[in-house]
Structures are given as structure tokens and as C-alpha cells.
Design a protein around this motif. Structure first.
Motif, PDB file in Angstrom:
ATOM      1  N   ASP A  11       4.155   0.288  15.288  1.00  0.00           N
ATOM      2  CA  ASP A  11       3.457  -0.171  16.491  1.00  0.00           C
ATOM      3  C   ASP A  11       4.254  -1.312  17.097  1.00  0.00           C
ATOM      4  OD1 ASP A  11       1.168  -0.297  18.350  1.00  0.00           O
ATOM      5  OD2 ASP A  11       0.824  -2.256  17.436  1.00  0.00           O
ATOM      6  N   ASP A  12       4.501  -1.236  18.409  1.00  0.00           N
ATOM      7  CA  ASP A  12       5.195  -2.321  19.107  1.00  0.00           C
ATOM      8  C   ASP A  12       4.427  -2.758  20.347  1.00  0.00           C
ATOM      9  OD1 ASP A  12       5.610  -0.169  20.787  1.00  0.00           O
ATOM     10  OD2 ASP A  12       7.803  -0.275  20.739  1.00  0.00           O
ATOM     11  N   LYS A  13       3.134  -2.447  20.379  1.00  0.00           N
ATOM     12  CA  LYS A  13       2.302  -2.829  21.522  1.00  0.00           C
ATOM     13  C   LYS A  13       1.294  -3.912  21.172  1.00  0.00           C
ATOM     14  CE  LYS A  13       2.744   1.570  23.986  1.00  0.00           C
ATOM     15  NZ  LYS A  13       3.772   2.101  23.079  1.00  0.00           N
ATOM     16  N   SER A  14       1.152  -4.217  19.911  1.00  0.00           N
ATOM     17  CA  SER A  14       0.297  -5.331  19.519  1.00  0.00           C
ATOM     18  C   SER A  14       0.972  -6.645  19.896  1.00  0.00           C
ATOM     19  CB  SER A  14       0.036  -5.294  18.010  1.00  0.00           C
ATOM     20  OG  SER A  14      -0.757  -4.180  17.659  1.00  0.00           O
ATOM     21  N   ILE A  15       0.199  -7.595  20.369  1.00  0.00           N
ATOM     22  CA  ILE A  15       0.743  -8.880  20.811  1.00  0.00           C
ATOM     23  C   ILE A  15       0.374  -9.957  19.790  1.00  0.00           C
ATOM     24  CG2 ILE A  15       0.882 -10.559  22.675  1.00  0.00           C
ATOM     25  CD1 ILE A  15       1.919  -7.757  23.381  1.00  0.00           C
TER      26      ILE A  15
ATOM     27  N   LEU B 162      -4.787   1.651  14.105  1.00  0.00           N
ATOM     28  CA  LEU B 162      -3.796   2.703  14.270  1.00  0.00           C
ATOM     29  C   LEU B 162      -4.248   3.906  13.454  1.00  0.00           C
ATOM     30  CD1 LEU B 162      -0.570   0.519  13.823  1.00  0.00           C
ATOM     31  CD2 LEU B 162      -1.815   1.025  15.943  1.00  0.00           C
ATOM     32  N   GLU B 163      -4.679   4.948  14.157  1.00  0.00           N
ATOM     33  CA  GLU B 163      -5.184   6.160  13.512  1.00  0.00           C
ATOM     34  C   GLU B 163      -4.017   6.983  12.980  1.00  0.00           C
ATOM     35  OE1 GLU B 163      -7.587  10.293  14.626  1.00  0.00           O
ATOM     36  OE2 GLU B 163      -7.217   8.760  16.168  1.00  0.00           O
ATOM     37  N   ASN B 164      -4.050   7.261  11.701  1.00  0.00           N
ATOM     38  CA  ASN B 164      -2.999   8.013  11.020  1.00  0.00           C
ATOM     39  C   ASN B 164      -3.344   9.499  11.059  1.00  0.00           C
ATOM     40  OD1 ASN B 164      -1.047   8.985   9.247  1.00  0.00           O
ATOM     41  ND2 ASN B 164      -1.474   7.487   7.644  1.00  0.00           N
ATOM     42  N   ASP B 165      -2.397  10.325  11.492  1.00  0.00           N
ATOM     43  CA  ASP B 165      -2.653  11.767  11.526  1.00  0.00           C
ATOM     44  C   ASP B 165      -2.331  12.460  10.205  1.00  0.00           C
ATOM     45  OD1 ASP B 165       0.115  11.863  11.428  1.00  0.00           O
ATOM     46  OD2 ASP B 165       0.360  13.048  13.256  1.00  0.00           O
ATOM     47  N   GLY B 166      -2.007  11.682   9.180  1.00  0.00           N
ATOM     48  CA  GLY B 166      -1.654  12.233   7.881  1.00  0.00           C
ATOM     49  C   GLY B 166      -0.171  12.403   7.686  1.00  0.00           C
ATOM     50  N   ARG B 167       0.569  12.318   8.777  1.00  0.00           N
ATOM     51  CA  ARG B 167       2.043  12.404   8.716  1.00  0.00           C
ATOM     52  C   ARG B 167       2.668  11.090   9.187  1.00  0.00           C
ATOM     53  NH1 ARG B 167       0.007  16.971  10.687  1.00  0.00           N
ATOM     54  NH2 ARG B 167       0.384  16.349  12.845  1.00  0.00           N
ATOM     55  N   GLN B 168       1.846  10.039   9.218  1.00  0.00           N
ATOM     56  CA  GLN B 168       2.255   8.695   9.604  1.00  0.00           C
ATOM     57  C   GLN B 168       2.713   8.628  11.055  1.00  0.00           C
ATOM     58  OE1 GLN B 168       1.058   9.094   6.261  1.00  0.00           O
ATOM     59  NE2 GLN B 168       3.158   9.914   6.164  1.00  0.00           N
ATOM     60  N   ASN B 169       2.059   9.435  11.893  1.00  0.00           N
ATOM     61  CA  ASN B 169       2.111   9.266  13.337  1.00  0.00           C
ATOM     62  C   ASN B 169       0.787   8.608  13.723  1.00  0.00           C
ATOM     63  OD1 ASN B 169       4.619  10.811  13.681  1.00  0.00           O
ATOM     64  ND2 ASN B 169       3.347  12.585  13.168  1.00  0.00           N
ATOM     65  N   PHE B 170       0.866   7.588  14.566  1.00  0.00           N
ATOM     66  CA  PHE B 170      -0.302   6.744  14.780  1.00  0.00           C
ATOM     67  C   PHE B 170      -0.746   6.734  16.236  1.00  0.00           C
ATOM     68  CE2 PHE B 170       1.797   5.198  10.987  1.00  0.00           C
ATOM     69  CZ  PHE B 170       0.726   5.018  10.110  1.00  0.00           C
TER      70      PHE B 170
ATOM     71  N   VAL C 262       0.854  -1.180   0.000  1.00  0.00           N
ATOM     72  CA  VAL C 262       0.000   0.000   0.000  1.00  0.00           C
ATOM     73  C   VAL C 262       0.895   1.238   0.000  1.00  0.00           C
ATOM     74  CG1 VAL C 262      -0.127   0.073   2.525  1.00  0.00           C
ATOM     75  CG2 VAL C 262      -1.936   1.139   1.173  1.00  0.00           C
ATOM     76  N   ASP C 263       0.449   2.304  -0.638  1.00  0.00           N
ATOM     77  CA  ASP C 263       1.165   3.583  -0.573  1.00  0.00           C
ATOM     78  C   ASP C 263       0.685   4.304   0.680  1.00  0.00           C
ATOM     79  OD1 ASP C 263       2.420   5.983  -0.922  1.00  0.00           O
ATOM     80  OD2 ASP C 263       1.441   6.498  -2.812  1.00  0.00           O
ATOM     81  N   LEU C 264       1.297   3.988   1.806  1.00  0.00           N
ATOM     82  CA  LEU C 264       0.799   4.461   3.096  1.00  0.00           C
ATOM     83  C   LEU C 264       0.906   5.977   3.247  1.00  0.00           C
ATOM     84  CD1 LEU C 264      -0.412   3.535   5.807  1.00  0.00           C
ATOM     85  CD2 LEU C 264       1.923   3.384   6.699  1.00  0.00           C
ATOM     86  N   ASP C 265       1.996   6.548   2.749  1.00  0.00           N
ATOM     87  CA  ASP C 265       2.192   7.986   2.904  1.00  0.00           C
ATOM     88  C   ASP C 265       1.732   8.785   1.690  1.00  0.00           C
ATOM     89  OD1 ASP C 265       4.161   7.098   1.225  1.00  0.00           O
ATOM     90  OD2 ASP C 265       5.839   7.896   2.387  1.00  0.00           O
ATOM     91  N   ARG C 266       1.111   8.112   0.714  1.00  0.00           N
ATOM     92  CA  ARG C 266       0.534   8.756  -0.457  1.00  0.00           C
ATOM     93  C   ARG C 266       1.558   9.621  -1.213  1.00  0.00           C
ATOM     94  NH1 ARG C 266      -5.199   8.731  -0.086  1.00  0.00           N
ATOM     95  NH2 ARG C 266      -5.779   6.763   0.877  1.00  0.00           N
ATOM     96  N   ASP C 267       2.780   9.100  -1.339  1.00  0.00           N
ATOM     97  CA  ASP C 267       3.824   9.839  -2.058  1.00  0.00           C
ATOM     98  C   ASP C 267       4.021   9.312  -3.469  1.00  0.00           C
ATOM     99  OD1 ASP C 267       5.054   7.426  -1.570  1.00  0.00           O
ATOM    100  OD2 ASP C 267       6.905   8.280  -0.748  1.00  0.00           O
ATOM    101  N   GLY C 268       3.172   8.393  -3.906  1.00  0.00           N
ATOM    102  CA  GLY C 268       3.277   7.825  -5.239  1.00  0.00           C
ATOM    103  C   GLY C 268       4.142   6.598  -5.340  1.00  0.00           C
ATOM    104  N   LEU C 269       4.752   6.182  -4.250  1.00  0.00           N
ATOM    105  CA  LEU C 269       5.590   4.983  -4.222  1.00  0.00           C
ATOM    106  C   LEU C 269       4.933   3.947  -3.312  1.00  0.00           C
ATOM    107  CD1 LEU C 269       9.120   6.631  -3.825  1.00  0.00           C
ATOM    108  CD2 LEU C 269       8.040   5.849  -5.935  1.00  0.00           C
TER     109      LEU C 269
END
Length: 441
Positions: free
Chosen positions: A116-120, A159-167, A79-86
Motif C-alpha cells: 500500500d502506498d496511499k496511506s498517509i 487492506l482486503e486480502n484476496d488470498g493471493r496477497q492482492n489488496f 505474521v505469516d501473511l501468505d500462510r506458506d509456513g514462513l
């Protein structure tokens, strides 16, 4: 109850495009622009399956292997998670309890970021714009513990994305049977994304849908089945009535595929569309694809889990690839495609770009006795246009691959595959963590 020891109970790679993956159709099939006549001629298949061992070129991405142990890459997705075209790669590391973002920083260059490092024991990851703010949020299925366990230790985390890939983490449901797959769709057609949830459990599991009740809240809505051993849930309008349906693969001793026909109001009619009487059949994954190009969404299905009730783990003579052809009106016709010991993660891809949908899959845990001189780990089943498939072994190493994704990661129109390794026993030889596969020059 005979509860089959499924070592991972894993969600295998699916490309159902709820995640806005670049170049993917709504069914998860990979379609590419048609090549030239010269290119088609150059790609005519050879009769010897071994002739294709150098057809794909592997490149390892992300963190290196840790000596003396094996990675637990339970799922990869593109997926293009940060929407930068890559196009990027998302992955679940179930041993390290991490969700990994392998960001394609520049063409062909990936940097690994832990988001994320809190998912088990995370085993599946999807994306969707849950809060409709224009970016992709990340949906995580957590088992809590990978190996057989009846405790209520699973959860669904978004994981809620703030648009800058902070979750920001939102635990949607906790203290539940081990979760193996979650997909977002609007089942009651109120304009909000609900959730289809598959829960492996162990001898207690379920498939449910969860109704959206608030910005980050869902209720449990309805248990669609309380059978244990769910591996995948996939969502599509299978019968063409304009409403979203669900299909679920149930393993354990059941070895069945269920179709839940939705009415658009959150009500579902349950139907078993295929089942095996073999409790060791080894169901390992489903995916969606229009195999024959008739406009209806079909189901690809692998059975390759070699950890059944038999004393010795490993391949079984009945392991392989299946196609459940959607014949309309909620009916499906079963086709056996081919044998493949240890088969996992089926995917529809037009590999040779001849306009016909091929099938690619990975294989794992197929070399316990090491008597086979060519252990298949990445395999292409070429469609001749009449839905007759010929086997092409693309790689025999690395071994123990259980998850597969595909996308145009290079921007060339050619398919690039991503695989994840999940070796569960030593010796940890001929293994890999996350691998890209490109066609050789």
C-alpha cells in the motif's frame, strides 16, 4: 492545556495475537520449548551488562538506507501473511507513506514488497481475517501527519486480502483525529469483528470502539475517552469474565493508563489504573504479557519519550520499564522494573528459555549529549523467577530504535527480533532501517 510535543505519536510494537502470529500466545508473550540442561548452563547471565553486546547478531533486511536521511519505520509486526509456513514482517514507513511486506521467500531470505502506498503517515499495522474468507487482511492506522497537528487528517484503512496477497483498500473512517492504533475484536459478541481505535490527535484525541455494521462498514459506536495523546490500545479479557476489555495508554500531559471493562454487549466501564503527575513522564508504549505466569494478562509499559516540554530533547532520569501486574477483578499493581533512557516497545520474551518471562525493549533518542560511553538500543531484562529483573544491554547500535517484534522466524524455536529505526534529526549515523536480531552462534 500543555500539549507535549510527541514527534511521532507512534504505535509501538505490539504482539497481541489477534494477527495469528506464529508461536505467539494470546497475550503477546513469546514462549519457547525448554532447552537442555547444557544449554541452560551455557546461557547463565554475566554480571557485567556489557558482556552481552555480542549476544545478538544483527542482519539488515529490505531496501537499503538512503544516504543523508533517516528512515521512519514507525512499526514492525510479524505474521505469516501468505500462510506458506514462513513468518514474514510487516512494517510502516511513515515518511514514504508505505506499508511494507517483507516476505520470507525462503528460510532467511526476505523480499520487500509495497502492499500500500496511499496511506498517509501510517504508524501501526495489524492483521485479522476481517471477512472470514480464510486469509489475513491488514489493518492500518494512519496519522495523516506524524508531527503535532490538530487537523482531522487521520484515518483507519483495511487492506482486503484476496488470498493471493492482492489488496483492496477500504477506508473505514476518515477525516478524524490522527489515528495511532487499531485492534480487531468482537466487543458486542455478535460474531463480527469490531474495532478498538486509539487517536492521538494533538490536543484533541480519543479512544473509541467501532461496531461492525456491514461487510466493510463500521459505525463510530462510542467514544470511550476524549483525552488527547493515545499511543496504544490493547485488547484482552483482563478480569476473566469472558468478555473483551480494552486498555489504552494516554500520553501528552495526562500520562495515564485506562482500563475499559467490557460487558459483552458493547458497553464499557472506564477506570484509570495508573497515572503520573509528571507531565514530562514520556509515555511511549504498552504491550500485554503474563509476566508472572499466574494466568492473568499483565501490562508492560515504557516511558522513554524525550520530546517533552523541557527545552532540550533527550533522556530523562525517570525513563524506564514498568509492569502493571493484573491482580484480578480489574485491579492492577504497579512495579518499576528498571531505568532505561529513551525506552520504547516493551515485549515479553523467554530469552534464555528457562521457563520465566523476561522483558526486552528498545531505546531511542538517548544520546543527545553523547556523554554515555554505552548507549543502550536493545536491552534484555532477565527474570530470575521471582520477578526480579537484571539488565543486559544487547546492542548499543543502531540507535534510535522505536519498534520491536519477536517471533520464530528461523523455525528453530529460538527468538528472532525485528526492530525499526526512526531517527528524526541528523547526523544520520549508526542508524538502520529494518533489522533482524538472532542469537550469535
Amino acid at each position: 492545556m500543555i500539549a507535549r510535543v510527541h514527534p511521532s505519536g507512534l504505535l509501538l510494537a505490539t504482539l497481541l495475537a489477534l494477527a495469528a502470529g506464529v508461536g505467539l500466545t494470546a497475550t503477546g508473550c513469546r514462549k519457547l520449548d525448554a532447552p537442555s540442561a547444557a544449554a541452560r548452563k551455557a546461557r547463565q547471565p554475566a554480571s557485567d551488562p556489557r558482556a552481552y553486546l555480542n549476544y545478538m547478531r544483527p542482519t539488515h533486511i529490505g531496501a537499503p538506507l538512503v544516504p543523508g536521511t533517516g528512515p521512519w519505520i514507525a512499526h514492525v509486526n510479524t505474521v505469516d501473511l501468505d500462510r506458506d509456513g514462513l513468518v514474514d514482517v510487516l512494517a510502516c514507513e511513515a515518511k514514504e507513506n508505505k506499508i511494507l511486506w517483507l516476505r520470507q521467500a525462503s528460510r532467511g531470505k526476505f523480499e520487500e514488497i509495497v502492499i500500500d502506498d496511499k496511506s498517509i503517515a501510517p504508524v501501526h499495522v495489524e492483521t485479522a481475517d476481517i471477512d472470514k474468507d480464510g486469509d489475513l487482511d491488514v489493518i492500518v492506522s494512519n496519522m495523516g501527519f506524524v508531527f503535532p497537528n490538530n487537523d482531522k487528517i487521520g484515518d483507519v484503512t483495511i487492506l482486503e486480502n484476496d488470498g493471493r496477497q492482492n489488496f483492496t483498500r477500504h477506508v473505514v473512517i476518515a477525516n478524524t483525529s490522527r489515528v495511532t492504533d487499531v485492534r480487531a475484536a468482537d466487543f458486542d459478541e455478535d460474531g463480527q469483528l469490531d474495532l478498538a481505535v486509539g487517536q492521538f490527535g494533538y490536543d484533541q484525541g480519543e479512544v473509541r470502539w467501532m461496531r461492525r455494521t456491514g461487510p466493510w462498514t463500521w459505525d463510530t459506536a462510542e467514544i470511550l475517552t476524549d483525552l488527547s495523546g493515545d499511543i496504544n490500545v490493547c485488547v484482552a479479557d483482563f478480569n476473566g469474565d469472558g468478555h473483551q476489555d480494552i486498555v489504552a495508554l494516554i500520553s501528552q500531559q495526562w500520562e495515564e493508563i485506562y482500563y475499559f471493562q467490557g460487558d459483552g454487549k458493547g458497553r464499557f466501564t472506564r477506570q484509570m489504573i495508573w497515572g503520573s503527575t509528571n507531565e514530562d513522564y514520556g509515555s511511549s508504549g504498552i504491550n500485554l504479557c503474563d509476566v508472572n505466569g499466574d494466568g492473568r494478562v499483565d501490562i508492560l509499559y515504557t516511558n522513554g519519550d524525550g520530546f517533552g516540554p523541557a527545552a532540550t530533547p533527550g533522556p530523562r532520569p525517570w525513563h524506564g520499564i514498568q509492569w502493571l501486574e493484573n491482580t484480578g477483578g480489574g485491579t492492577f499493581k504497579y512495579h518499576r522494573i528498571a531505568d532505561l533512557p529513551g525506552a520504547y516497545s516493551p515485549l515479553g520474551v523467554d530469552m534464555d528459555r528457562d521457563g520465566k518471562m523476561d522483558i526486552v525493549a528498545v531505546a531511542a533518542y538517548a544520546d543527545w549529549d553523547k556523554t554515555n560511553p554505552l548507549i543502550a538500543s536493545l536491552v534484555w531484562f532477565r527474570n530470575d523467577g521471582q520477578e526480579r529483573f537484571s539488565k543486559r544491554v544487547l546492542a548499543s547500535t543502531p540507535k534510535d530504535l522505536i519498534t520491536l517484534a519477536c517471533d520464530d522466524l528461523d523455525g528453530t524455536g529460538e527468538p528472532v527480533f525485528v526492530t525499526g529505526g526512526f531517527p528524526v534529526y541528523p547526523p544520520y549515523e549508526n542508524i538502520a532501517r529494518i533489522t533482524l536480531w538472532r542469537k550469535s552462534p
